[in-house]
Design a protein around this motif. Structure first.
Motif, PDB file in Angstrom:
ATOM      1  N   ILE A  63      33.447  33.748  38.597  1.00  0.00           N
ATOM      2  CA  ILE A  63      33.346  34.375  39.945  1.00  0.00           C
ATOM      3  C   ILE A  63      33.293  36.047  39.942  1.00  0.00           C
ATOM      4  O   ILE A  63      32.357  36.457  40.643  1.00  0.00           O
ATOM      5  CB  ILE A  63      34.346  34.106  40.847  1.00  0.00           C
ATOM      6  N   THR A  64      33.880  36.649  38.926  1.00  0.00           N
ATOM      7  CA  THR A  64      33.951  38.078  39.271  1.00  0.00           C
ATOM      8  C   THR A  64      32.550  38.558  38.756  1.00  0.00           C
ATOM      9  O   THR A  64      31.780  39.403  39.399  1.00  0.00           O
ATOM     10  CB  THR A  64      35.064  38.804  38.450  1.00  0.00           C
ATOM     11  N   LEU A  93      37.496  37.936  46.319  1.00  0.00           N
ATOM     12  CA  LEU A  93      37.200  37.431  45.118  1.00  0.00           C
ATOM     13  C   LEU A  93      38.384  36.523  44.963  1.00  0.00           C
ATOM     14  O   LEU A  93      38.205  35.054  44.242  1.00  0.00           O
ATOM     15  CB  LEU A  93      37.327  38.265  43.805  1.00  0.00           C
ATOM     16  N   LEU A 131      25.218  38.815  41.796  1.00  0.00           N
ATOM     17  CA  LEU A 131      24.723  38.711  43.142  1.00  0.00           C
ATOM     18  C   LEU A 131      24.375  39.861  43.882  1.00  0.00           C
ATOM     19  O   LEU A 131      23.171  40.209  44.343  1.00  0.00           O
ATOM     20  CB  LEU A 131      25.846  38.022  44.191  1.00  0.00           C
ATOM     21  N   PHE A 132      25.053  41.083  43.700  1.00  0.00           N
ATOM     22  CA  PHE A 132      24.902  42.286  44.084  1.00  0.00           C
ATOM     23  C   PHE A 132      23.529  43.072  43.392  1.00  0.00           C
ATOM     24  O   PHE A 132      22.815  43.696  44.037  1.00  0.00           O
ATOM     25  CB  PHE A 132      25.953  43.215  44.210  1.00  0.00           C
ATOM     26  N   MET A 150      37.930  33.084  46.663  1.00  0.00           N
ATOM     27  CA  MET A 150      37.133  32.324  46.021  1.00  0.00           C
ATOM     28  C   MET A 150      37.737  31.550  44.952  1.00  0.00           C
ATOM     29  O   MET A 150      37.236  30.416  44.336  1.00  0.00           O
ATOM     30  CB  MET A 150      35.750  33.256  45.585  1.00  0.00           C
ATOM     31  N   MET A 151      38.647  32.295  44.033  1.00  0.00           N
ATOM     32  CA  MET A 151      39.118  31.885  42.808  1.00  0.00           C
ATOM     33  C   MET A 151      40.103  30.552  43.259  1.00  0.00           C
ATOM     34  O   MET A 151      40.394  29.771  42.567  1.00  0.00           O
ATOM     35  CB  MET A 151      39.854  32.684  41.892  1.00  0.00           C
ATOM     36  N   VAL A 193      35.316  46.975  39.294  1.00  0.00           N
ATOM     37  CA  VAL A 193      36.090  45.779  39.116  1.00  0.00           C
ATOM     38  C   VAL A 193      36.098  44.716  38.178  1.00  0.00           C
ATOM     39  O   VAL A 193      34.841  43.998  38.478  1.00  0.00           O
ATOM     40  CB  VAL A 193      36.395  45.094  40.754  1.00  0.00           C
ATOM     41  N   GLY A 194      36.797  44.658  37.002  1.00  0.00           N
ATOM     42  CA  GLY A 194      36.435  43.608  35.920  1.00  0.00           C
ATOM     43  C   GLY A 194      37.277  42.465  36.415  1.00  0.00           C
ATOM     44  O   GLY A 194      37.292  42.031  37.619  1.00  0.00           O
ATOM     45  N   ALA A 195      37.634  41.685  35.393  1.00  0.00           N
ATOM     46  CA  ALA A 195      38.304  40.407  35.293  1.00  0.00           C
ATOM     47  C   ALA A 195      39.461  40.650  36.070  1.00  0.00           C
ATOM     48  O   ALA A 195      40.245  41.564  36.024  1.00  0.00           O
ATOM     49  CB  ALA A 195      38.490  39.948  34.200  1.00  0.00           C
ATOM     50  N   ILE A 196      39.578  39.799  37.250  1.00  0.00           N
ATOM     51  CA  ILE A 196      40.898  39.942  38.034  1.00  0.00           C
ATOM     52  C   ILE A 196      41.634  38.859  37.561  1.00  0.00           C
ATOM     53  O   ILE A 196      41.318  37.706  37.344  1.00  0.00           O
ATOM     54  CB  ILE A 196      40.606  39.822  39.470  1.00  0.00           C
ATOM     55  N   PHE A 222      37.228  43.773  48.693  1.00  0.00           N
ATOM     56  CA  PHE A 222      36.380  42.804  47.762  1.00  0.00           C
ATOM     57  C   PHE A 222      37.376  42.200  46.652  1.00  0.00           C
ATOM     58  O   PHE A 222      36.993  41.049  46.683  1.00  0.00           O
ATOM     59  CB  PHE A 222      35.823  44.240  46.839  1.00  0.00           C
ATOM     60  N   LEU A 258      31.253  39.108  51.540  1.00  0.00           N
ATOM     61  CA  LEU A 258      31.321  40.142  50.626  1.00  0.00           C
ATOM     62  C   LEU A 258      30.168  40.939  50.953  1.00  0.00           C
ATOM     63  O   LEU A 258      30.116  42.388  51.274  1.00  0.00           O
ATOM     64  CB  LEU A 258      31.110  39.643  49.136  1.00  0.00           C
ATOM     65  N   PHE A 259      29.050  40.670  51.311  1.00  0.00           N
ATOM     66  CA  PHE A 259      27.951  41.240  51.722  1.00  0.00           C
ATOM     67  C   PHE A 259      28.046  41.858  52.839  1.00  0.00           C
ATOM     68  O   PHE A 259      27.190  42.802  53.175  1.00  0.00           O
ATOM     69  CB  PHE A 259      26.467  40.293  51.768  1.00  0.00           C
ATOM     70  N   THR A 282      29.705  37.830  40.841  1.00  0.00           N
ATOM     71  CA  THR A 282      29.698  38.244  42.350  1.00  0.00           C
ATOM     72  C   THR A 282      28.840  39.592  41.987  1.00  0.00           C
ATOM     73  O   THR A 282      27.948  40.262  42.836  1.00  0.00           O
ATOM     74  CB  THR A 282      31.001  38.773  42.586  1.00  0.00           C
ATOM     75  N   HIS A 283      29.227  40.348  40.748  1.00  0.00           N
ATOM     76  CA  HIS A 283      28.479  41.370  40.309  1.00  0.00           C
ATOM     77  C   HIS A 283      26.644  41.427  40.202  1.00  0.00           C
ATOM     78  O   HIS A 283      26.078  42.022  40.787  1.00  0.00           O
ATOM     79  CB  HIS A 283      28.901  42.126  39.278  1.00  0.00           C
TER      80      HIS A 283
END
Lengths: 237, 237
Positions: free
Chosen positions: A183-184, B173, A190-191, B176-177, B232-235, B169, B190-191, A187-188
């Motif tokens: 997902i992360t 995420l 997608l942008f 979504m997860m 924002v990397g891996a959450i 943001f 998000l958009f 998402t990037h």
């Protein structure tokens, strides 16, 4: 000073503007192409280079703006000559934004670092950027040749980029649904895809500006440019 | 015709530009506020209204552009008067884009229809748009008062919007997860969040333009505006 002297000095100044815009166009194309390479190969050094190139774009837009104001004040141009200068201001602004979009992609390289982009998605991004760059290249060629007809035709076709972007959008959603760990990074991406699609918008803006410079009018009819993904609703999982 | 007559006609024309820009600004604010209401309440009729309002923004920008070119050609302004007109062109372009962002949000209302936005996300979007609209409102006030100092201070603070956007943001995420069924609607949100955050960019552009109109110079120093989510990397899941 004779009139012909004045005209010739003005022509020299116009040529200066055109040269600077061509330079900005060339650098914008390079930045976008490099940004996609940096994304696909998670090449942080290349990303860093694109990010620093953006300062050149900003400075050149500023230089064109300052020069344009001095030219208008000193030469007091009218009609086509004035539109030439106003047009240069608008095109420089669009190209500066294209540079920003390349820079924005590159800032995401670090965020997706280590996750690895599936080959199919990478090909999708590359293909989308090829289409956008092709459109940008054509519109910059039209800027040199000043064909109002050609400018109108570029504005009237943008569907290929939109279709490609919509397909990539759906594919990215599918990856996200398959595995939350995607997902992360998706998402990037997608942008990034949206950034590249927006380059098509700027090419369309530039085509409209060239048409205006040449004819003094705006192209008629609704702009065909749309973000079709806005209607992508629930996708089958 | 006496000189004072000419000056007064020019002043009238400048006032016309300012009035049109204020109208564009008012409509832009309305469109953005309505777009968020339409999103939060999935109000398709309101969304449709915003989408059709965008044609007014496009037409007004075009009218300002045509008027500006005629003014430059006929009045041959220099210095501050010329900057006033060039500035009006730039501000109209930024406001037109703000309208586009409102319209873009509204196009996503249909896509997220039926999924329902969690209250917390809705509050987040509303809060983000309040901050962006506050900044837009302030910069439009500065356009009326022409305080170069105030313009510079608006440009120098945008961190609150960025922090709010980054937090939203991350939250999107997380949704979504938690459940893949949230992915499509959260992607559209998000958009939308990004669209609202970009309104802050345009307010910053307008502040820079006002500073330029007033002083003939660009504000010094790097622009503080950044999209912080790019890092924002891996959450943690």
């Amino acid at each position: 000073m004779s009139t012909s002297h004045i005209f010739s000095a003005f022509d020299e100044e116009l040529k200066f503007l055109m040269r600077r815009i061509s330079e900005m166009g060339g650098l914008a194309e390079q930045m976008v192409a490099d940004s996609v390479r940096a994304l696909v190969n998670t090449d942080v050094a290349l990303a860093q280079k694109v990010i620093s190139d953006d300062a050149i774009m900003d400075a050149t837009e500023r230089e064109i703006g300052d020069k344009a104001v001095v030219m208008i004040a000193r030469r007091q141009p009218v009609a086509a000559d004035l539109r030439e200068i106003i047009g240069a201001l608008r095109i420089a602004s669009d190209l500066e934004r294209v540079g920003d979009l390349g820079k924005s992609n590159c800032k995401r390289v670090v965020a997706i670092q280590g996750t690895g982009i599936p080959r199919k998605l990478a090909r999708g991004l590359e293909h989308l950027s090829e289409l956008a760059l092709q459109q940008l290249k054509e519109v910059l060629d039209v800027y040199t040749t000043r064909s109002a007809e050609k400018a109108k035709s570029i504005r009237d076709r943008d569907e290929e980029i939109d279709a490609m972007y919509t397909s990539l959008f759906r594919e990215l959603l599918t990856y996200m649904m398959e595995d939350p760990r995607n997902i992360t990074s998706c998402t990037h991406l997608l942008f990034c895809a949206k950034n590249i699609e927006r380059i098509g918008d700027h090419a369309t803006n530039i085509a409209e500006t060239i048409y205006y410079m040449k004819t003094g009018a705006q192209p008629e009819g609704e702009r065909p440019k749309e973000d079709l993904t806005a209607s992508v609703g629930a996708i089958k999982e």
